[in-house]
Design a protein around this motif. Structure first.
Motif, PDB file in Angstrom:
ATOM      1  N   ASP A  30       0.791  -1.230   0.000  1.00 33.42           N
ATOM      2  CA  ASP A  30       0.000   0.000   0.000  1.00 33.42           C
ATOM      3  C   ASP A  30       0.825   1.282   0.000  1.00 33.42           C
ATOM      4  O   ASP A  30       0.353   2.320  -0.485  1.00 33.42           O
ATOM      5  N   TYR A  31       2.042   1.221   0.548  1.00 37.25           N
ATOM      6  CA  TYR A  31       2.764   2.476   0.778  1.00 37.25           C
ATOM      7  C   TYR A  31       4.178   2.535   0.203  1.00 37.25           C
ATOM      8  O   TYR A  31       4.721   3.624   0.031  1.00 37.25           O
ATOM      9  N   TRP A  32       4.768   1.384  -0.072  1.00 36.79           N
ATOM     10  CA  TRP A  32       6.150   1.383  -0.545  1.00 36.79           C
ATOM     11  C   TRP A  32       6.176   1.631  -2.053  1.00 36.79           C
ATOM     12  O   TRP A  32       6.382   0.758  -2.881  1.00 36.79           O
ATOM     13  N   ASN A  33       5.913   2.896  -2.425  1.00 37.01           N
ATOM     14  CA  ASN A  33       5.846   3.313  -3.822  1.00 37.01           C
ATOM     15  C   ASN A  33       6.359   4.751  -3.906  1.00 37.01           C
ATOM     16  O   ASN A  33       6.787   5.336  -2.902  1.00 37.01           O
ATOM     17  N   ASP A  34       6.325   5.312  -5.095  1.00 38.43           N
ATOM     18  CA  ASP A  34       6.877   6.663  -5.279  1.00 38.43           C
ATOM     19  C   ASP A  34       6.174   7.687  -4.396  1.00 38.43           C
ATOM     20  O   ASP A  34       6.825   8.552  -3.793  1.00 38.43           O
ATOM     21  N   LYS A  35       4.851   7.599  -4.309  1.00 38.03           N
ATOM     22  CA  LYS A  35       4.107   8.549  -3.482  1.00 38.03           C
ATOM     23  C   LYS A  35       4.475   8.380  -2.014  1.00 38.03           C
ATOM     24  O   LYS A  35       4.726   9.362  -1.298  1.00 38.03           O
ATOM     25  N   GLY A  36       4.519   7.144  -1.546  1.00 36.77           N
ATOM     26  CA  GLY A  36       4.857   6.901  -0.152  1.00 36.77           C
ATOM     27  C   GLY A  36       6.242   7.404   0.207  1.00 36.77           C
ATOM     28  O   GLY A  36       6.452   8.023   1.255  1.00 36.77           O
ATOM     29  N   ARG A  37       7.192   7.157  -0.675  1.00 35.93           N
ATOM     30  CA  ARG A  37       8.551   7.620  -0.402  1.00 35.93           C
ATOM     31  C   ARG A  37       8.646   9.145  -0.444  1.00 35.93           C
ATOM     32  O   ARG A  37       9.404   9.754   0.319  1.00 35.93           O
ATOM     33  N   ALA A  38       7.847   9.778  -1.311  1.00 37.33           N
ATOM     34  CA  ALA A  38       7.822  11.249  -1.354  1.00 37.33           C
ATOM     35  C   ALA A  38       7.249  11.818  -0.060  1.00 37.33           C
ATOM     36  O   ALA A  38       7.731  12.833   0.461  1.00 37.33           O
ATOM     37  N   VAL A  39       6.212  11.170   0.475  1.00 38.07           N
ATOM     38  CA  VAL A  39       5.625  11.612   1.743  1.00 38.07           C
ATOM     39  C   VAL A  39       6.640  11.455   2.872  1.00 38.07           C
ATOM     40  O   VAL A  39       6.771  12.340   3.733  1.00 38.07           O
ATOM     41  N   LEU A  40       7.381  10.349   2.879  1.00 37.82           N
ATOM     42  CA  LEU A  40       8.405  10.171   3.904  1.00 37.82           C
ATOM     43  C   LEU A  40       9.451  11.281   3.837  1.00 37.82           C
ATOM     44  O   LEU A  40       9.872  11.811   4.872  1.00 37.82           O
ATOM     45  N   ALA A  41       9.855  11.639   2.629  1.00 37.43           N
ATOM     46  CA  ALA A  41      10.843  12.709   2.484  1.00 37.43           C
ATOM     47  C   ALA A  41      10.297  14.031   3.000  1.00 37.43           C
ATOM     48  O   ALA A  41      11.001  14.795   3.681  1.00 37.43           O
ATOM     49  N   ALA A  42       9.011  14.308   2.713  1.00 35.92           N
ATOM     50  CA  ALA A  42       8.386  15.533   3.205  1.00 35.92           C
ATOM     51  C   ALA A  42       8.250  15.506   4.724  1.00 35.92           C
ATOM     52  O   ALA A  42       8.416  16.537   5.398  1.00 35.92           O
TER      53      ALA A  42
END
Length: 314
Positions: free
Chosen positions: A239-251
């Protein structure tokens, strides 16, 4: 700490609700009681559970969480300091929202919780096989009898929630005052849009679960190695280990550094500041972890930080 109204029920909650699925499962009874004491002593007041917790654990039957809370209530004498939220409909032993099941299930919950009343009794999920007026009439009888103060729903679509509200209005019955959907920085579809429009128009509270996305938004999943041996690794990876999820982690990393807080605190503070949300649920299995989560309620995110997170998670 400023409390927020749970719909039009007259009840109000601090901006964080303790998710009691861990009680008697990943937190043993003694730890659970310490967590509950620390939560209430920290200025918080709402504890959420369900009759089904934790039937999924080998050797458990369901009702374990309510039992732990009930024994804590009896030992602590803190019943008048807390709101007890529990649910009916998802326990295989007592499934659905028929009048007969609600009337039987509430007695079991009251006995396990060792209390005379439940502050917010919630439909854990929709039941398309039971007419909504039957369900709501059963809840209304519980409210009139003083066994339940208010009712709420969980895992309902906006359409079915709207239909239930119309039924309550037409028949003069107790209505759902709250809704529990999944919601976090990455998972937003169940709240934003039709659900927000409905709850704001009808004055309902939203008390979402999964605020930390099964731990993903705490920042502890950074590489493939981090998933090894974790109970929810498959769900998080899917559900989360994708480009969007990684971008949210960076933010989240940037925001946490900017405000001097942890990623988990920032993720929860973002939800608490969301205009549609009343208070998110979060669980902890140690007092140290709970202290971190409670800190989110005292964290004010600058407008530009909140907006940056909001835009990244869309």
């Amino acid at each position: 700490m400023r409390h927020r109204p749970l719909g039009r029920s007259g009840l109000s909650t601090a901006p964080l609700v303790f998710g009691g699925n861990v009680f008697g499962w990943t937190a043993d009874e003694a730890t659970s009681h310490r967590l509950l004491d620390a939560f209430v002593d920290g200025g918080f007041n709402a504890i959420d559970t369900a009759d089904v917790y934790s039937a999924w654990v080998p050797g458990h039957e369901g009702g374990e969480s309510e039992g732990v809370i009930g024994r804590w209530l009896k030992a602590s004498g803190k019943r008048d300091k807390v709101l007890i939220l529990t649910k009916v409909a998802m326990w295989p032993k007592q499934p659905g929202l028929s009048a007969a099941n609600i009337e039987a299930a509430v007695e079991g919950s009251l006995k396990r919780l060792q209390t005379d009343y439940i502050d917010l009794y919630q439909s854990h999920r929709d039941d398309a096989d039971t007419p909504q007026d039957e369900t709501l009439e059963a809840f209304d009888r519980l409210v009139r009898a003083g066994k339940v103060r208010a009712i709420g729903a969980s895992n309902f679509s906006p359409e079915r929630l709207a239909s239930s509200l119309e039924t309550s209005k037409a028949k003069g019955l107790a209505r759902y005052e709250t809704i529990q959907p999944k919601f976090n920085l990455v998972d937003r579809d169940q709240v934003e849009g039709a659900m927000t429009e409905l709850t704001q128009a009808e004055g309902l509270g939203i008390i979402p679960f999964y605020g930390l996305a099964a731990g993903f938004l705490s920042g502890k999943y950074r590489t493939e190695d981090d998933f090894e041996g974790k109970a929810r690794a498959a769900t998080i990876r899917r559900d989360y280990w994708n480009d969007k999820g990684r971008a949210v982690l960076a933010a989240l990393d940037e925001a946490a550094e900017a405000v001097g807080a942890s990623q988990a605190q920032v993720a929860l503070a973002w939800i608490m500041a969301h205009p549609a949300i009343t208070a998110p649920l979060a669980s902890a299995t140690s007092v140290k972890q709970l202290d971190e989560l409670m800190g989110a309620a005292r964290l004010e995110l600058p407008g530009e930080v909140w907006r940056r997170l909001d835009e990244t998670g869309r």
